[in-house]
Write a protein that holds these residues in place. Sequence first.
Motif, mmCIF file in Angstrom:
data_model
loop_
_atom_site.group_PDB
_atom_site.id
_atom_site.type_symbol
_atom_site.label_atom_id
_atom_site.label_comp_id
_atom_site.label_asym_id
_atom_site.label_seq_id
_atom_site.Cartn_x
_atom_site.Cartn_y
_atom_site.Cartn_z
ATOM 1 N N VAL A 87 -21.981 -6.183 2.875
ATOM 2 C CA VAL A 87 -21.858 -5.314 1.706
ATOM 3 C C VAL A 87 -20.760 -4.270 1.939
ATOM 4 O O VAL A 87 -19.939 -3.998 1.048
ATOM 5 N N VAL A 88 -20.730 -3.680 3.111
ATOM 6 C CA VAL A 88 -19.696 -2.687 3.431
ATOM 7 C C VAL A 88 -18.311 -3.319 3.354
ATOM 8 O O VAL A 88 -17.370 -2.734 2.779
ATOM 9 N N TYR A 89 -18.165 -4.523 3.902
ATOM 10 C CA TYR A 89 -16.861 -5.211 3.840
ATOM 11 C C TYR A 89 -16.461 -5.510 2.389
ATOM 12 O O TYR A 89 -15.302 -5.360 2.015
ATOM 13 N N ALA A 90 -17.432 -5.943 1.591
ATOM 14 C CA ALA A 90 -17.135 -6.273 0.192
ATOM 15 C C ALA A 90 -16.697 -5.024 -0.575
ATOM 16 O O ALA A 90 -15.752 -5.074 -1.375
ATOM 17 N N ILE A 91 -17.368 -3.893 -0.347
ATOM 18 C CA ILE A 91 -16.979 -2.641 -1.019
ATOM 19 C C ILE A 91 -15.593 -2.207 -0.571
ATOM 20 O O ILE A 91 -14.760 -1.799 -1.393
ATOM 21 N N ALA A 92 -15.319 -2.305 0.718
ATOM 22 C CA ALA A 92 -13.990 -1.925 1.229
ATOM 23 C C ALA A 92 -12.906 -2.829 0.651
ATOM 24 O O ALA A 92 -11.816 -2.360 0.292
ATOM 25 N N ALA A 93 -13.194 -4.117 0.530
ATOM 26 C CA ALA A 93 -12.224 -5.048 -0.055
ATOM 27 C C ALA A 93 -11.967 -4.712 -1.518
ATOM 28 O O ALA A 93 -10.814 -4.750 -1.984
ATOM 29 N N LEU A 94 -13.009 -4.363 -2.259
ATOM 30 C CA LEU A 94 -12.853 -3.994 -3.669
ATOM 31 C C LEU A 94 -12.010 -2.731 -3.817
ATOM 32 O O LEU A 94 -11.124 -2.660 -4.673
ATOM 33 N N VAL A 95 -12.266 -1.738 -2.965
ATOM 34 C CA VAL A 95 -11.474 -0.502 -3.004
ATOM 35 C C VAL A 95 -10.004 -0.800 -2.709
ATOM 36 O O VAL A 95 -9.100 -0.305 -3.400
ATOM 37 N N CYS A 96 -9.738 -1.615 -1.710
ATOM 38 C CA CYS A 96 -8.357 -1.973 -1.373
ATOM 39 C C CYS A 96 -7.680 -2.729 -2.514
ATOM 40 O O CYS A 96 -6.510 -2.472 -2.833
ATOM 41 N N ALA A 97 -8.403 -3.644 -3.133
ATOM 42 C CA ALA A 97 -7.830 -4.409 -4.247
ATOM 43 C C ALA A 97 -7.505 -3.499 -5.422
ATOM 44 O O ALA A 97 -6.439 -3.632 -6.047
ATOM 45 N N LEU A 98 -8.369 -2.539 -5.717
ATOM 46 C CA LEU A 98 -8.105 -1.613 -6.818
ATOM 47 C C LEU A 98 -6.920 -0.696 -6.511
ATOM 48 O O LEU A 98 -6.110 -0.405 -7.395
ATOM 49 N N LYS A 99 -6.812 -0.262 -5.257
ATOM 50 C CA LYS A 99 -5.659 0.571 -4.879
ATOM 51 C C LYS A 99 -4.361 -0.224 -4.951
ATOM 52 O O LYS A 99 -3.331 0.294 -5.376
ATOM 53 N N ALA A 100 -4.394 -1.476 -4.531
ATOM 54 C CA ALA A 100 -3.199 -2.321 -4.595
ATOM 55 C C ALA A 100 -2.791 -2.550 -6.046
ATOM 56 O O ALA A 100 -1.601 -2.467 -6.385
ATOM 57 N N ARG A 101 -3.753 -2.797 -6.899
ATOM 58 C CA ARG A 101 -3.471 -2.982 -8.331
ATOM 59 C C ARG A 101 -2.877 -1.708 -8.927
ATOM 60 O O ARG A 101 -1.909 -1.752 -9.689
ATOM 61 N N ASN A 102 -3.442 -0.566 -8.567
ATOM 62 C CA ASN A 102 -2.937 0.715 -9.050
ATOM 63 C C ASN A 102 -1.505 0.950 -8.572
ATOM 64 O O ASN A 102 -0.668 1.457 -9.312
ATOM 65 N N GLY A 103 -1.222 0.566 -7.328
ATOM 66 C CA GLY A 103 0.134 0.708 -6.809
ATOM 67 C C GLY A 103 1.143 -0.156 -7.541
ATOM 68 O O GLY A 103 2.293 0.239 -7.742
ATOM 69 N N LEU A 104 0.736 -1.332 -7.964
ATOM 70 C CA LEU A 104 1.628 -2.206 -8.719
ATOM 71 C C LEU A 104 1.829 -1.712 -10.147
ATOM 72 O O LEU A 104 2.935 -1.764 -10.681
ATOM 73 N N VAL A 105 0.758 -1.231 -10.767
ATOM 74 C CA VAL A 105 0.851 -0.774 -12.145
ATOM 75 C C VAL A 105 1.690 0.502 -12.241
ATOM 76 O O VAL A 105 2.482 0.667 -13.155
ATOM 77 N N ASN A 106 1.536 1.403 -11.288
ATOM 78 C CA ASN A 106 2.234 2.689 -11.319
ATOM 79 C C ASN A 106 3.500 2.707 -10.470
ATOM 80 O O ASN A 106 3.952 3.774 -10.068
ATOM 81 N N SER A 107 4.073 1.563 -10.199
ATOM 82 C CA SER A 107 5.277 1.507 -9.380
ATOM 83 C C SER A 107 6.468 2.069 -10.151
ATOM 84 O O SER A 107 6.499 2.032 -11.377
ATOM 85 N N PRO A 108 7.459 2.592 -9.418
ATOM 86 C CA PRO A 108 8.635 3.143 -10.105
ATOM 87 C C PRO A 108 9.452 2.044 -10.772
ATOM 88 O O PRO A 108 9.381 0.880 -10.393
ATOM 89 N N ILE A 109 10.224 2.442 -11.763
ATOM 90 C CA ILE A 109 11.064 1.501 -12.489
ATOM 91 C C ILE A 109 12.186 1.024 -11.569
ATOM 92 O O ILE A 109 12.871 1.833 -10.944
ATOM 93 N N VAL A 110 12.346 -0.289 -11.487
ATOM 94 C CA VAL A 110 13.414 -0.856 -10.671
ATOM 95 C C VAL A 110 14.734 -0.669 -11.416
ATOM 96 O O VAL A 110 14.787 -0.802 -12.639
ATOM 97 N N PHE A 111 15.783 -0.357 -10.697
ATOM 98 C CA PHE A 111 17.122 -0.135 -11.260
ATOM 99 C C PHE A 111 17.157 1.062 -12.205
ATOM 100 O O PHE A 111 17.889 1.074 -13.184
ATOM 101 N N GLU A 112 16.383 2.090 -11.910
ATOM 102 C CA GLU A 112 16.314 3.260 -12.780
ATOM 103 C C GLU A 112 17.669 3.959 -12.891
ATOM 104 O O GLU A 112 18.099 4.331 -13.989
ATOM 105 N N ALA A 113 18.373 4.126 -11.774
ATOM 106 C CA ALA A 113 19.681 4.782 -11.806
ATOM 107 C C ALA A 113 20.697 3.958 -12.589
ATOM 108 O O ALA A 113 21.504 4.503 -13.345
ATOM 109 N N THR A 114 20.657 2.653 -12.431
ATOM 110 C CA THR A 114 21.588 1.788 -13.160
ATOM 111 C C THR A 114 21.327 1.860 -14.663
ATOM 112 O O THR A 114 22.272 1.952 -15.456
#
Length: 128
Positions: A87-114
């Motif tokens: 159960v602890v491993y499953a909760i930790a995996a879920l937290v990591c997956a949500l953080k990874a998803r959040n990092g992808l959704v809120n990533s900076p715009i590529v080629f922003e300066a261009t």
Amino acid sequence: MTIDTQSQRAEHSPLRRIFGSVFAILQTRLELIGIELAEEKDRLLGVLFLGLDAMMLATMALIALTALVAIAFWDTYRWQSLAGITVVYAIAALVCALKARNGLVNSPIVFEATLAEFEKDREIFRKP
């Protein structure tokens, strides 16, 4: 005949300068895209290798922890201890997956300066 060729050169001269300027601007913007792409590639490779290292070390630690808990509770709460760790491993995996998803959704715009430079160029060409 000399007057005609001189007048044709005079007519094409501003047009050639404009095309030359446009091509120079495009070349500069393409170079900027290349630089930003190389920087992004380097950043992603660094993050990828650090992430792989962290995953490998975390997996080794989790295997050792699982073995330690299983050995410690083998005589009394064998299946309960393994279920708790799962159960602890499953909760930790879920937290990591949500953080990874959040990092992808809120990533900076590529080629922003261009893109900003292209917008400036477009504004300059819109002015009369």
